[in-house]
Enzyme design. Sequence first.
Site, PDB file in Angstrom:
ATOM      1  N   TYR A 191      10.587 -57.084   6.932  1.00 55.76           N
ATOM      2  CA  TYR A 191      11.175 -56.619   5.668  1.00 55.76           C
ATOM      3  C   TYR A 191      10.157 -55.775   4.888  1.00 55.76           C
ATOM      4  O   TYR A 191      10.453 -54.658   4.459  1.00 55.76           O
ATOM      5  CB  TYR A 191      11.616 -57.828   4.834  1.00 55.76           C
ATOM      6  N   ALA A 214       7.499 -54.296   5.990  1.00 53.85           N
ATOM      7  CA  ALA A 214       7.170 -53.066   6.732  1.00 53.85           C
ATOM      8  C   ALA A 214       8.281 -52.028   6.569  1.00 53.85           C
ATOM      9  O   ALA A 214       8.010 -50.832   6.399  1.00 53.85           O
ATOM     10  CB  ALA A 214       6.955 -53.398   8.206  1.00 53.85           C
ATOM     11  N   ARG A 270      28.000 -55.785  -3.774  1.00 58.83           N
ATOM     12  CA  ARG A 270      27.387 -56.974  -4.386  1.00 58.83           C
ATOM     13  C   ARG A 270      26.039 -56.604  -4.996  1.00 58.83           C
ATOM     14  O   ARG A 270      25.525 -55.511  -4.774  1.00 58.83           O
ATOM     15  CB  ARG A 270      27.074 -58.026  -3.303  1.00 58.83           C
ATOM     16  N   SER A 276      10.976 -52.063  -2.422  1.00 60.40           N
ATOM     17  CA  SER A 276      10.712 -53.436  -2.879  1.00 60.40           C
ATOM     18  C   SER A 276       9.243 -53.561  -3.271  1.00 60.40           C
ATOM     19  O   SER A 276       8.394 -52.831  -2.745  1.00 60.40           O
ATOM     20  CB  SER A 276      10.986 -54.408  -1.729  1.00 60.40           C
ATOM     21  N   LYS A 294      10.241 -51.657   4.061  1.00 61.40           N
ATOM     22  CA  LYS A 294      10.218 -51.129   2.688  1.00 61.40           C
ATOM     23  C   LYS A 294       9.020 -50.191   2.489  1.00 61.40           C
ATOM     24  O   LYS A 294       9.111 -49.205   1.750  1.00 61.40           O
ATOM     25  CB  LYS A 294      10.191 -52.291   1.681  1.00 61.40           C
TER      26      LYS A 294
END
Length: 252
Positions: free
Chosen positions: A158, A160, A17, A144, A162
């Site tokens: 999230y 952290a 996806r 990100s 990345k």
Amino acid sequence: MRIDLTNQKILVTGASRGIGRAIAEQLAAAGAQVGVHYFRNADTAQHVAENIRRGAITFQADLSKPVEVIQLFENVVAKFGRLDGIVNNAGIAVSADVEGDDIAFTDSWSKTMLVNLHATGLLCKKAITHFIEHGGGRVINIASRAAFRGDTGEYLAYAASKGGIVALTRSIARSFGKQGVKAFTVAPGFTRTDMAEDFIKKYGEDYVKSDIALTSLTKPEDIAPTVAFLASGYADHATGSTISINAGSYMY
Ligand SMILES: NC(=O)c1ccc[n+]([C@@H]2O[C@H](COP(=O)([O-])OP(=O)(O)OC[C@H]3O[C@@H](n4cnc5c(N)ncnc54)[C@H](OP(=O)(O)O)[C@@H]3O)[C@@H](O)[C@H]2O)c1
């Protein structure tokens, strides 16, 4: 300049996806044989592989389980014979309220780290040794904007995870370049996928649009060409660098 990935075999995680799917499609369109990794969506992964052809094969693994991560890499090498590149794209964004339950916070933190960071680190370890044995290869890790700008309060884990991916990628570039391993980070901003829908539901599309310099939200197809470029070898002397694709919402 023509991007030709014929003869390249590349594994893309989370290719069923969203951004991973667009990357798999773009790499195959440039000639690569793609390993289409998925977790739960076997049918859509199969559909992606059948659509992109060029010998694409699907591989299932739950990246929160280290044993399955190792098995994934070994299965891909067994089927393909060798790998030239890996795109660590699969990721999760689990929200957790800092004022909520401590155990729930810890659980969401652990799950996020396992899928986003530990699995990426382990796949990089496997890829590095494989690439060194086979004359080199490229690691492309999807981080990100959150790694640089920070995220909203409910996505601390999230952001952290990345940030960890960026440090991991730079370390690989510094340490293994002489042995033919190149490593790049791609840092998307808000991109229209299933992952982003939760955020849109909560904050609204206008809020997200007000954040960017362009008129439309980034789509997975806006990320994929950069990955094909990095996989091509034209950017090898940019090893260790990060390419931001965030519609001008954060410049650094
Ligand atoms: N969308 C954004 O705004 C945005 C922004 C910055 C960075 N990113 C990053 O870009 C990457 C792709 O994001 P996306 O928006 O395309 O995500 P998505 O649409 O939610 O797709 C997630 C992918 O990861 C796989 N996955 C989820 N949990 C897994 C697990 N436990 N084990 C193995 N695979 C798992 C899913 O597989 P199944 O479908 O088979 O379950 C799916 O292919 C992520 O690393 C994300 O952090 C996204």
